[in-house]
Design an enzyme around this catalytic site. Structure first.
Site, PDB file in Angstrom:
ATOM      1  N   LYS A   1     -48.896  84.199  12.309  1.00 21.63           N
ATOM      2  CA  LYS A   1     -48.059  84.628  13.446  1.00 21.63           C
ATOM      3  C   LYS A   1     -47.565  83.408  14.213  1.00 21.63           C
ATOM      4  O   LYS A   1     -48.097  82.300  14.048  1.00 21.63           O
ATOM      5  CB  LYS A   1     -48.882  85.537  14.365  1.00 21.63           C
ATOM      6  CG  LYS A   1     -50.088  84.838  15.002  1.00 21.63           C
ATOM      7  CD  LYS A   1     -50.988  85.822  15.753  1.00 21.63           C
ATOM      8  CE  LYS A   1     -52.189  85.103  16.341  1.00 21.63           C
ATOM      9  NZ  LYS A   1     -53.149  86.055  16.930  1.00 21.63           N
TER      10      LYS A   1
ATOM     11  N   ARG B   1     -57.989  95.045  24.665  1.00 19.87           N
ATOM     12  CA  ARG B   1     -56.540  94.875  24.461  1.00 19.87           C
ATOM     13  C   ARG B   1     -56.051  95.999  23.559  1.00 19.87           C
ATOM     14  O   ARG B   1     -56.046  97.151  23.946  1.00 19.87           O
ATOM     15  CB  ARG B   1     -56.242  93.484  23.865  1.00 19.87           C
ATOM     16  CG  ARG B   1     -56.570  92.336  24.805  1.00 19.87           C
ATOM     17  CD  ARG B   1     -56.024  90.975  24.376  1.00 19.87           C
ATOM     18  NE  ARG B   1     -55.868  90.802  22.937  1.00 19.87           N
ATOM     19  CZ  ARG B   1     -55.748  89.629  22.319  1.00 19.87           C
ATOM     20  NH1 ARG B   1     -55.772  88.498  23.031  1.00 19.87           N
ATOM     21  NH2 ARG B   1     -55.591  89.566  21.025  1.00 19.87           N
TER      22      ARG B   1
ATOM     23  N   MET C   1     -38.571  66.448  31.072  1.00 16.68           N
ATOM     24  CA  MET C   1     -38.077  67.380  30.056  1.00 16.68           C
ATOM     25  C   MET C   1     -37.982  66.727  28.674  1.00 16.68           C
ATOM     26  O   MET C   1     -38.336  67.334  27.661  1.00 16.68           O
ATOM     27  CB  MET C   1     -36.709  67.925  30.465  1.00 16.68           C
ATOM     28  CG  MET C   1     -36.204  69.029  29.547  1.00 16.68           C
ATOM     29  SD  MET C   1     -34.585  69.636  30.023  1.00 16.68           S
ATOM     30  CE  MET C   1     -34.950  70.448  31.563  1.00 16.68           C
TER      31      MET C   1
ATOM     32  N   TYR D   1     -40.461  60.702  37.767  1.00 19.20           N
ATOM     33  CA  TYR D   1     -40.209  61.494  38.981  1.00 19.20           C
ATOM     34  C   TYR D   1     -41.422  61.507  39.903  1.00 19.20           C
ATOM     35  O   TYR D   1     -42.541  61.717  39.456  1.00 19.20           O
ATOM     36  CB  TYR D   1     -39.870  62.937  38.607  1.00 19.20           C
ATOM     37  CG  TYR D   1     -38.590  63.087  37.808  1.00 19.20           C
ATOM     38  CD1 TYR D   1     -37.392  62.550  38.270  1.00 19.20           C
ATOM     39  CD2 TYR D   1     -38.587  63.783  36.605  1.00 19.20           C
ATOM     40  CE1 TYR D   1     -36.214  62.708  37.546  1.00 19.20           C
ATOM     41  CE2 TYR D   1     -37.423  63.946  35.874  1.00 19.20           C
ATOM     42  CZ  TYR D   1     -36.240  63.408  36.345  1.00 19.20           C
ATOM     43  OH  TYR D   1     -35.093  63.568  35.626  1.00 19.20           O
TER      44      TYR D   1
END
Ligand SMILES: *Cc1c(COP(=O)(O)O)cnc(C)c1O
Length: 416
Positions: A47, A144, A324, A277
């Site tokens: 998956k 679940r 990013m 940053y």
């Protein structure tokens, strides 16, 4: 001088960023799990694009190496395996009312069923006069997917009624473990007990089960009594450990993914230079910074400042914020010496920068990135984004991903 590149010799076509997937590592891990599981069968869980490794190449390799089954969460993932020509049994277990049950039945996909899906599956089977194959799922404690024990008798009865009509066959009963990565916890025993009861109820009602299955990677490794007829292994086939206190090497597994790029810029800076940053990191002394062209758009977690990057035989922590597209390592004043202290001429521009790999020779591993990000190895590999090209090496012959199909330059680069 550091920022001046060497004269350009010829076009340098080495990949800028890549996740190298070593399919021979997948083969090795599959063989290891097949032997741990035997006589139980092995389902390779592919998956989420094989946890970021590439569903089709991993699935072909897994089948060639001895996995009898494939597993996916979604029917759409299972259908993609069929489209790629994989004909082994495939189970998909997570559905919504929008799931294409018709296509699943048409393509012979086995379907997990917790309750409501039964009507949809029967309808799809009736419409094409082809019996569906279903695995009834019991929630043994995870909370679940799966039927509760309270609803189990009714679900089994309904499924057997459809089976008697010729619309489907109940071929499996399965469940999922909640705490198998913490082998000391008692809940696994309780889950196994509920599972055995659920299986007995289904068999008494007339289910002729091919496979009873509950074990994931940690359950397969730590609980032989959870193997039943099949184990469903995801993380382990990628060579990663599910246990906090055991490494891949200690488990005899080989991590299959290496995430690497090349240094994009290398420059000398004075003391007091802020980095990235927020300027949260400031150089204490004159130093050399190297720019690494991978960032959170590539799936490197933004919070993982401090994660390791290996350049020229040394491992450096990422300094400042991960952006990013890029992040920075501080090579320090000793940057131009290699691991053995020998001078490296010129700049680190273009040097290979490895974020994680198989851990050989002390190289960085995915668990260090997981620790830096406060998450699991599962999440780090799975989220490496499509912007990072996958390069396949070491595939078994005939899978279409054997080493011989790569350009020779890539093949040597990847093999080293
Ligand atoms: C993802 C998944 C697995 C595989 O789990 P690993 O811990 O990666 O081995 C097995 N079964 C189900 C139902 C899953 O969702």
């Amino acid at each position: 001088m550091n920022s001046t590149a060497a004269p350009i010799q010829a076009r340098d076509t080495a990949p800028e960023r890549q996740a190298i997937i070593d399919l021979s590592a997948i083969s090795h891990n599959i063989a290891a799990f097949a032997s741990i599981a035997a006589p139980a069968k092995l389902m390779a869980v592919v998956k989420a694009d094989a946890y970021g490794h590439g569903a089709v190449p991993v699935a072909r390799t897994a089948v060639a190496a001895g996995a009898q089954w494939l597993g996916t969460a979604h029917v759409s993932e299972a259908l993609a395996l069929r489209e790629a020509g994989l004909e082994v049994p495939v189970l998909a277990w997570l559905h919504t009312p929008s799931t294409d049950f018709f296509a699943a039945v048409a393509q012979g996909i086995d379907l997990g069923c917790s309750g409501w899906e039964l009507q949809h599956i029967a309808q799809a089977a009736r419409a094409q006069e082809r019996p569906a194959r279903i695995h009834l799922k019991i929630d043994t404690g995870l909370g679940r997917n799966g039927s509760t024990m309270a609803d189990w008798d009714a679900l089994v009865a309904e499924a057997i009624a459809f089976q008697d009509e010729g619309l489907l066959r109940v071929v499996g009963v399965f469940s999922h473990l909640a705490v198998a990565d913490e082998p000391h916890r008692p809940e696994t025993d309780e889950q196994l007990q509920v599972f055995r009861e659920a299986v007995a109820i289904a068999e008494d009602a007339g289910a002729d089960l091919e496979v009873r299955h509950i074990a994931n990677t940690p359950g397969t490794l730590s609980r032989p009594d959870a193997h039943f007829d099949m184990v469903r292994v995801g993380l382990g086939i990628y060579g990663l450990s599910p246990f906090a206190d055991q490494t891949s090497a200690q488990l005899g597994l080989t991590p299959a993914m290496t995430l690497q790029t090349r240094v994009a810029l290398c420059k000398d800076v004075p003391a007091g230079q802020g980095v990235s940053y927020g300027l949260g990191y400031v150089t204490a002394d004159p130093s050399t910074l190297a720019l690494i062209p991978l960032g959170y758009a590539d799936g490197v977690p933004r919070v993982a400042t401090g994660g390791p990057v290996r350049v020229n035989g040394r491992t450096y922590p990422v300094v400042g914020r991960i952006a990013m597209d890029q992040m920075v390592i501080d090579l320090g004043p000793g940057a131009h010496k290699d691991f053995d202290g020998a001078e490296i001429p010129g700049s680190a521009l273009g040097a290979t920068a490895v974020l994680f790999g198989d851990g050989a020779k002390g190289g960085p591993v995915v668990e260090q990135w997981a620790a830096a990000a406060g998450t699991l190895n599962y999440e780090v590999v799975t989220r490496i984004s499509p912007r990072v090209p996958r390069t396949y090496v070491g595939g078994p012959a005939g899978t279409g991903f054997d080493l011989g199909e790569l350009a020779p330059a890539d093949a040597t680069k990847c093999a080293s």
